[in-house]
Design an enzyme around this catalytic site. Structure first.
Site, PDB file in Angstrom:
ATOM      1  N   LYS A  35     -56.361   3.330   9.631  1.00 15.17           N
ATOM      2  CA  LYS A  35     -56.155   4.621   8.954  1.00 15.17           C
ATOM      3  C   LYS A  35     -54.789   4.702   8.280  1.00 15.17           C
ATOM      4  O   LYS A  35     -54.618   5.441   7.310  1.00 15.17           O
ATOM      5  CB  LYS A  35     -56.337   5.770   9.941  1.00 15.17           C
ATOM      6  CG  LYS A  35     -55.325   5.804  11.073  1.00 15.17           C
ATOM      7  CD  LYS A  35     -55.580   6.976  12.010  1.00 15.17           C
ATOM      8  CE  LYS A  35     -54.532   7.024  13.123  1.00 15.17           C
ATOM      9  NZ  LYS A  35     -54.739   8.189  14.007  1.00 15.17           N
ATOM     10  N   ARG A 128     -54.926  16.145  23.887  1.00 15.60           N
ATOM     11  CA  ARG A 128     -55.662  16.062  22.631  1.00 15.60           C
ATOM     12  C   ARG A 128     -57.127  15.906  23.031  1.00 15.60           C
ATOM     13  O   ARG A 128     -57.645  16.674  23.826  1.00 15.60           O
ATOM     14  CB  ARG A 128     -55.134  14.939  21.724  1.00 15.60           C
ATOM     15  CG  ARG A 128     -55.437  15.193  20.230  1.00 15.60           C
ATOM     16  CD  ARG A 128     -54.909  14.122  19.317  1.00 15.60           C
ATOM     17  NE  ARG A 128     -55.692  12.890  19.389  1.00 15.60           N
ATOM     18  CZ  ARG A 128     -55.507  11.845  18.596  1.00 15.60           C
ATOM     19  NH1 ARG A 128     -54.549  11.885  17.685  1.00 15.60           N
ATOM     20  NH2 ARG A 128     -56.247  10.776  18.715  1.00 15.60           N
TER      21      ARG A 128
END
Length: 357
Positions: A35, A128
């Site tokens: 990414k 998260r």
């Protein structure tokens, strides 16, 4: 062509191979996280040649760019319900924490006559993604055993990305204990125990990684040759794999403090300035639209980044030994955030270098 980002493919391949070798000493398979360069297939191919076992990305659009590379693809961001069909089509494995989504993936896999692999994510305190409650974990595992088109191949965790929680032998020990409970419920061993990202690399360097961890997801370690927990350079790795090159479009001697009442800048902030007297100021043709507010590091140690606006980068060249002129290029080393932003910007040319200089 300017501005540009110089990408050294030879150094990236070297870093990939180095990280794989270091991980393999502990029987750990490496998923290269793509990414940071938006799944750019040219870069992904170089990294794949370094010997990684998987390519992993948070966005399906990036996985689609790399379909021709014959490695298993992992979707890192939890799947959206609206994209489950595409997830099954383009990702061999996805990370999951929501039972509703896994059930939808099962239906999509059934329609495509596939078995979709998943890694179940556990939250070890970074807050998260991941299952936080043990009772929920037990219930999810029992339900998964009823799904014919889902193959639970592993469990994993993510650390440092939100809460900054450092991976340790203790919290990864919790992951391993959960893995054992899952294996008992399933009646078979898991293929993958994924112990995090580049923030876990320091445990490899210190020979402290728990032996049960057999899978790690490395982006920054490969791309920039650094581990993300303490920001240290990885020995023998290259850190200058990505460089920003930007062109000077103005050089003037001006005051160091704006003249007049100070209000909000173009981004809604009220800037402050230190009075350093007159300075030799340069404007470069790159801006916050390309690098946001992320750090870039001038290769000329006497140059200082002052700031910028959408399309302009302002530099203090007062103490530089080099006599810069309009049209000259300045070179910058990058952090992970600035690399990601520059690779995302369509206004920054991508230039590939195929030799270790």
């Amino acid at each position: 062509m300017n501005p540009r980002i110089d990408i050294n493919l030879a150094k990236l391949k070297y870093n990939s191979n180095l990280i794989v070798e270091k991980a393999n000493r502990f029987s750990i398979d490496v998923a290269a996280v793509t990414k940071g360069f938006c799944g750019n297939p040219v870069i992904a191919e170089a990294i794949a040649e370094g010997g990684v076992k998987y390519l992993a990305d948070s966005r399906l659009e990036n996985l689609l760019k790399m379909q021709h590379i014959k490695l298993e693809k992992i979707l890192l961001r939890l799947p959206m319900l609206s994209q489950v069909k595409e997830v099954v089509k383009y990702a061999d494995i996805s990370l999951n924490s929501e039972l509703e989504t896994i059930v939808a993936l099962n239906e999509a896999a059934k329609e495509q006559n596939k078995t979709h692999k998943i890694i179940l994510m556990l939250d070890l305190g970074d807050l998260r993604e991941g299952i936080f409650d043990e009772k929920e974990l037990d219930a999810v595992i029992k339900y998964l055993l009823k799904l014919n088109n889902i193959d639970l191949v592993g469990i994993g965790t993510n650390l440092t990305c939100f809460g900054g929680v450092i991976p340790t032998k203790e919290n990864l020990g919790e992951l391993i204990n959960s893995a054992k409970r899952v294996e008992e419920t399933m009646g078979k061993p898991l293929d993958i125990i994924s112990g995090g990202n580049s923030s876990s690399f320091y445990l490899i360097n210190n020979s402290e990684i728990p032996p049960e961890v057999n899978h790690l997801r490395f982006g920054e370690a490969i791309l920039l040759g650094t581990e993300s927990t303490y920001g240290r350079d990885i020995p023998e790795a290259y850190q200058d794999t990505f460089k920003l090159v930007a062109e000077i479009i103005e050089i003037k001697t001006k005051p160091s403090v704006p003249i007049g009442e100070i209000g909000r800048d173009a981004f809604g902030n009220v800037p402050t300035f230190e009075d350093k007297g007159l300075m030799k100021r340069a404007i470069l043709a790159v801006g916050k639209q390309d690098i946001s507010t992320h750090t870039i590091i001038p290769c000329d140690k006497e140059a200082e980044v002052l700031g910028g606006s959408s399309d302009h980068l302002l530099m203090d060249l007062t103490h530089c030994k080099k006599d810069y002129r309009v049209g000259d290029e300045m070179i910058f080393n990058l952090t992970y955030g600035s690399m990601l932003a520059l690779m995302t910007s369509e206004y920054v040319h991508k230039n590939y270098i195929n030799s270790i200089e």
